[in-house]
Design a protein around this motif. Structure first.
Motif, short mmCIF file in Angstrom:
data_model
loop_
_atom_site.label_atom_id
_atom_site.label_comp_id
_atom_site.label_asym_id
_atom_site.label_seq_id
_atom_site.Cartn_x
_atom_site.Cartn_y
_atom_site.Cartn_z
N SER A 122 40.65 29.81 30.28
CA SER A 122 39.19 29.88 30.38
C SER A 122 38.73 30.91 31.42
N LEU A 123 39.60 31.24 32.38
CA LEU A 123 39.23 32.16 33.45
C LEU A 123 39.64 33.60 33.20
N MET A 124 40.64 33.81 32.36
CA MET A 124 41.19 35.14 32.14
C MET A 124 40.79 35.66 30.76
N ASP A 125 40.90 36.98 30.58
CA ASP A 125 40.56 37.59 29.29
C ASP A 125 41.69 37.42 28.28
N GLU A 126 42.93 37.46 28.74
CA GLU A 126 44.09 37.27 27.86
C GLU A 126 45.11 36.44 28.60
N VAL A 127 45.76 35.52 27.87
CA VAL A 127 46.84 34.73 28.43
C VAL A 127 47.97 34.69 27.42
N LYS A 128 49.17 34.98 27.88
CA LYS A 128 50.36 34.93 27.03
C LYS A 128 51.44 34.17 27.76
N VAL A 129 52.36 33.60 26.99
CA VAL A 129 53.42 32.78 27.58
C VAL A 129 54.76 33.18 26.99
N LEU A 130 55.76 33.23 27.83
CA LEU A 130 57.13 33.46 27.40
C LEU A 130 57.98 32.32 27.93
N ASN A 131 58.69 31.64 27.03
CA ASN A 131 59.56 30.54 27.43
C ASN A 131 60.99 30.98 27.19
N GLU A 132 61.52 31.72 28.15
CA GLU A 132 62.88 32.26 28.03
C GLU A 132 63.48 32.28 29.43
N ASN A 133 64.51 31.48 29.65
CA ASN A 133 65.11 31.35 31.00
C ASN A 133 64.05 30.96 32.02
N GLY A 134 63.22 30.01 31.67
CA GLY A 134 62.10 29.60 32.50
C GLY A 134 60.81 29.98 31.80
N VAL A 135 59.71 29.76 32.45
CA VAL A 135 58.41 30.07 31.86
C VAL A 135 57.78 31.25 32.59
N THR A 136 57.27 32.22 31.84
CA THR A 136 56.52 33.33 32.40
C THR A 136 55.11 33.25 31.83
N VAL A 137 54.13 33.24 32.71
CA VAL A 137 52.73 33.26 32.30
C VAL A 137 52.21 34.66 32.59
N PHE A 138 51.62 35.27 31.58
CA PHE A 138 51.11 36.64 31.66
C PHE A 138 49.60 36.58 31.50
N LYS A 141 42.95 40.41 33.20
CA LYS A 141 41.51 40.38 33.46
C LYS A 141 41.03 41.82 33.47
N TYR A 142 39.98 42.11 32.69
CA TYR A 142 39.41 43.46 32.61
C TYR A 142 38.23 43.59 33.57
N VAL A 143 38.11 44.78 34.15
CA VAL A 143 36.95 45.09 34.99
C VAL A 143 35.88 45.64 34.05
N SER A 144 34.68 45.12 34.16
CA SER A 144 33.62 45.66 33.29
C SER A 144 33.26 47.06 33.76
N ARG A 145 32.87 47.90 32.85
CA ARG A 145 32.56 49.31 33.15
C ARG A 145 31.47 49.41 34.21
N GLU A 146 30.47 48.54 34.15
CA GLU A 146 29.37 48.58 35.13
C GLU A 146 29.91 48.34 36.54
N GLN A 147 30.85 47.39 36.65
CA GLN A 147 31.42 47.09 37.96
C GLN A 147 32.22 48.27 38.48
N VAL A 148 32.97 48.90 37.61
CA VAL A 148 33.78 50.06 38.02
C VAL A 148 32.87 51.17 38.51
N ASN A 149 31.83 51.50 37.74
CA ASN A 149 30.91 52.56 38.11
C ASN A 149 30.22 52.26 39.44
N ALA A 150 29.77 51.03 39.61
CA ALA A 150 29.10 50.67 40.86
C ALA A 150 30.08 50.79 42.02
#
Length: 157
Positions: A122-138, A141-150
């Protein structure tokens, strides 16, 4: 492929180090020009992923275990990987392996004591998971263009 800077830290599998990961992600996000609210979202998602790794990944020899937090800093986004198997990873290689998070198929990763991946998703733009030799959560989060410009305009003046 877009160019990025990569930052990785290995933290002991102890809850007192969750704040170190939060502060690091906060600092990187601030440099990229994320809004205050987005930085808070990043901090919460990172805390949740690291806390889950610490609480649930290691049953024995907890003192000797580590959690790896990798951050890829792009011009327009921050990608964060949290791996509970304690080994460094080849960022691009792991990134290719992770799959999209689906509520119905990843229920085993929703761990007790927190909202787990539901909250992270719910907080991130993309979430992916890998369950291989443990769990990796990827998490991305994208910066909006307006924020970058400002942000850029503020830095220039």
């Amino acid at each position: 492929m877009k160019e990025f800077d990569y930052f990785e830290m290995r933290i002991p599998s102890k809850t007192q180090y969750v704040g170190v990961a939060r502060l690091t992600v906060s600092g990187l996000a601030s440099r990229l020009g994320f809004s205050y609210d987005d930085i808070e979202d990043l901090k919460i998602a990172t805390s949740e992923a690291v806390t889950n790794a610490i609480q649930h990944a290691y049953v024995e020899d907890e003192e000797k275990q580590e959690v790896v937090v990798g951050c890829a800093v792009y011009e327009d986004k921050l990608e964060i990987m949290v791996a509970d198997y304690g080994r460094s990873f080849e960022f691009e290689e792991v990134k290719e392996k992770v799959g999209p998070y689906h509520e119905e198929t990843e229920v085993e990763f929703i761990r007790e004591g927190g909202l787990g991946l539901f909250l992270i998703e719910s907080l991130m733009d993309e979430v992916k998971v890998l369950n291989e030799n443990g769990v990796t959560v990827f998490m991305t989060k994208y910066v909006s263009r307006e924020q970058v410009n400002a942000h850029v305009e503020t830095d220039v003046h």
